[in-house]
Design an enzyme around this catalytic site. Sequence first.
Site, PDB file in Angstrom:
ATOM      1  N   HIS A  86      -3.950   1.686   6.970  1.00  0.00           N
ATOM      2  CA  HIS A  86      -3.889   2.306   5.654  1.00  0.00           C
ATOM      3  C   HIS A  86      -4.278   3.783   5.672  1.00  0.00           C
ATOM      4  CE1 HIS A  86      -5.071   2.585   1.247  1.00  0.00           C
ATOM      5  NE2 HIS A  86      -3.917   1.962   1.168  1.00  0.00           N
ATOM      6  N   HIS A 145      -4.431   8.621  -7.849  1.00  0.00           N
ATOM      7  CA  HIS A 145      -4.487   7.832  -6.624  1.00  0.00           C
ATOM      8  C   HIS A 145      -5.465   8.427  -5.617  1.00  0.00           C
ATOM      9  CE1 HIS A 145      -2.613   6.045  -2.859  1.00  0.00           C
ATOM     10  NE2 HIS A 145      -2.756   4.982  -3.633  1.00  0.00           N
ATOM     11  N   TYR A 186      -8.848  -3.270   5.576  1.00  0.00           N
ATOM     12  CA  TYR A 186      -7.952  -2.117   5.592  1.00  0.00           C
ATOM     13  C   TYR A 186      -8.548  -1.058   6.502  1.00  0.00           C
ATOM     14  CZ  TYR A 186      -5.404  -3.659   1.364  1.00  0.00           C
ATOM     15  OH  TYR A 186      -4.642  -4.339   0.455  1.00  0.00           O
ATOM     16  N   ASN A 210       2.856 -10.748   0.282  1.00  0.00           N
ATOM     17  CA  ASN A 210       3.567  -9.465   0.273  1.00  0.00           C
ATOM     18  C   ASN A 210       4.942  -9.574  -0.364  1.00  0.00           C
ATOM     19  OD1 ASN A 210       1.343  -8.553   1.650  1.00  0.00           O
ATOM     20  ND2 ASN A 210       2.377  -8.285   3.604  1.00  0.00           N
ATOM     21  N   ARG A 267       3.549   2.794   8.714  1.00  0.00           N
ATOM     22  CA  ARG A 267       3.303   1.352   8.667  1.00  0.00           C
ATOM     23  C   ARG A 267       4.501   0.568   8.154  1.00  0.00           C
ATOM     24  NH1 ARG A 267      -0.771  -0.060   4.415  1.00  0.00           N
ATOM     25  NH2 ARG A 267       1.070  -0.474   3.142  1.00  0.00           N
TER      26      ARG A 267
END
Length: 793
Positions: A598, A441, A474, A50, A570
Amino acid sequence: MSERDLTNPEYYLNRELSELAFQERVLCEGMDERNPPLERLRFLAFFTKNTDEFFMKRVGGLKQQIEADVTETTPDGRTPKQQWREVLDTARPLFRQQSAYWQNTLKPTLADEGIEICDLDELSADTRETVRTYFEESILPTLTPLSFDPAHPFPFISNLSLSLAVLSSDEADDPTFTRIKIPSNQPRLIAIPDRTDRYILIEELIEANLDLLLPDLDIRDVSKFKVTRNAEVRRNEEVAEDLIDMVEEVLEQRRFATVVRLEVDADMPAESLSTLKAQLDVHDREVFYREGPIDFEDFFELAELDRPDLKRSSWTPRAHPRFRSVTSDTQDGPMAIFDEIREGDVLVHHPYHSFEGTVQQFLNAAANDPNVLAVKAAIYRTASDSKVIQSLIDAAKNGKQVAVMVELKARFDEKNNLEWVRQLEEEGIHVAYGTVNLKTHSKTALVVRQEDDGVRLYSHVGTGNYHSETAKGYSDLGLVTANQDIGHDLTKVFNFFTGPTLDDRFRKLLIAPVTMRERFTEMIRREADHADAGRRARIVVKVNGLEDPSMVEELYRASRAGVEIDLIVRDICRLRPGIEALSENITVHSIVGRFLEHARIFYFENGGKPEWYIGSADWMTRNLDYRVEAVTPVQETQLRRQLRFILESSMADNRRRWVMQSDGSYEQISPGDDPVRDIQEILMTATKAALDRGSESGLMVDTDLIEGDLLIADASETDADAGREKPDDSTHDETITQARSDGGEKPVFDAYSEYWYRPNSEIYDWAVRTTDGERRYFKTREGARNRLRSEYV
């Protein structure tokens, strides 16, 4: 209520520091002794993965702004240079914590369990000779030492590559700097051949055998280093003749981009460090000194060892009960799944439900059903061996009209997506691969099917990518529906991918960038109006990030109007909760668990006529203004009940949940003497129970475990369903008179004393029993008083 300047930088947290705060929560999971050892190691590896991406994207972007002399401030009042400095200073201690915990705690713990990362001098003489032979035969031929001296230019150091910096001399010569790249096509963890889980790091093996690679040299020092380069490389799309050529050029430029971080051994000598800093143009602040291993990402391999005693119990995604009996092996073949969807919408929840048994099955059916006329899908990310892509190819071969939107600008998946574009086009499939100034997206698919009563549309609108591997890790939601309004809306969206304009008239869906921001703003303001009028008003939102300043302003206004707001965010969150007379009605939660949270869920109470949504968009400026996103309403009561259980379980979690303080720091909620409530464990249990008991919902909602106070239907309907009678009319009239005669707070609480109490909660100080038999929780006396008045006065 006095007006406040809601643009005041004091009311906003910094986006970059907020993301680092999330990475700190990930790191904390890697150091949490309640997690089994290999689970902790997995989180340490995630922390490296990350933060590598964070430096490439976010720190790289800051450095670009600095080099361009940008001085414009962010909503929190910081210039790019101020952010850059604070980010580097904030990140530095996190890397020290990671290294120290590995060296002092986790590495010894794993060694005690038989999993060792060994130093060469810990091995027997025979074993050292065996691994030396392995080095000479398998690794040495792949190495290329690159010296830097008057006859040799400084070598190119590729992004995220791990290297050795060797200082050597021959007789009386000055030291020579030589770079040796650790080969990425060799295993980082070299198994020691003694049938145990013992390993040596490849960089240690190379260092120990440099006499074979650099013979007859005096080796003065060997140090490890790793370079991180900027990935925020862009080219003006408007002047690009072909988007594919543009993306390929960006990928090439990224290889040679500016260095944004240099990680080195803590004891690297000054000669090596000064050479690297000078040749890579690295500032002192950008140097990070590391004890022990520099890169932990390869330790994912250890986390996958077959040692169930050192891991969490495994989870296998389950079939959805609605789809379990409609596989292609049934008598009706692929047609059965469409019959099932027509019976009612289906809510799938990964990784609790299998991706292959739900979304993939839907696409397989579309590819093979002779009645299907067309299949359309928007692909942002997908697996390298994607069955989704294969289903689309099969559909084309079976004579369907197939159109696919593949987003070439999906960061770090550009190369993979380019390969899929070429394969799809080779199969004669029409492929759109991006639009100027917008990323696509949305996670959507549309199936057009000829039926006896005409053409019918079947849709999937999700929160996650069509990626079978990430669907195992996820947490994402998807709505599979035969709702024709949603299908017609998706038709418009897919037409935009190949046509000239995006329509702004939709029946059901919220679509960015044309309607979504406006509709979400309207819904937040509507809650504020309801609160002002004493009606039911509440907002619960679950997103990955809340960065957009305008949305933060709207939430502040709603909070001041008395709306109770819970935000389950998150990672990035600009909003500061708990500021008196501004955000005291707002709570910000964050959950970090084995699955990456997610899913996006939106709940608006709307004066007792609740609205529920799921979709692909976070409340970030990029999602609302610069991406094509799709959010769908969820209207069926049974599906809303599942969403309510997810949200309520999230807010009741006392194991994985963190709560933000007004200064932007987070405190982890502890169960204390209460039973542990882990949202992800709860959902695994509920999913398994639904399948075992034959529940069609896909999620066995346990109201005894989690009490829900969010509405799933209009308040009047809920009253009827609950079978709860309102207070006797005469008593009710009397208490109204009593409350109004005084006009203060106390009579309201006295008059309705049986309808409120003080809960045993770390978050809420007040609870109100509502007319529908449920409970509402409040952080302030004012919130509880307003609810009592709206319910009973």
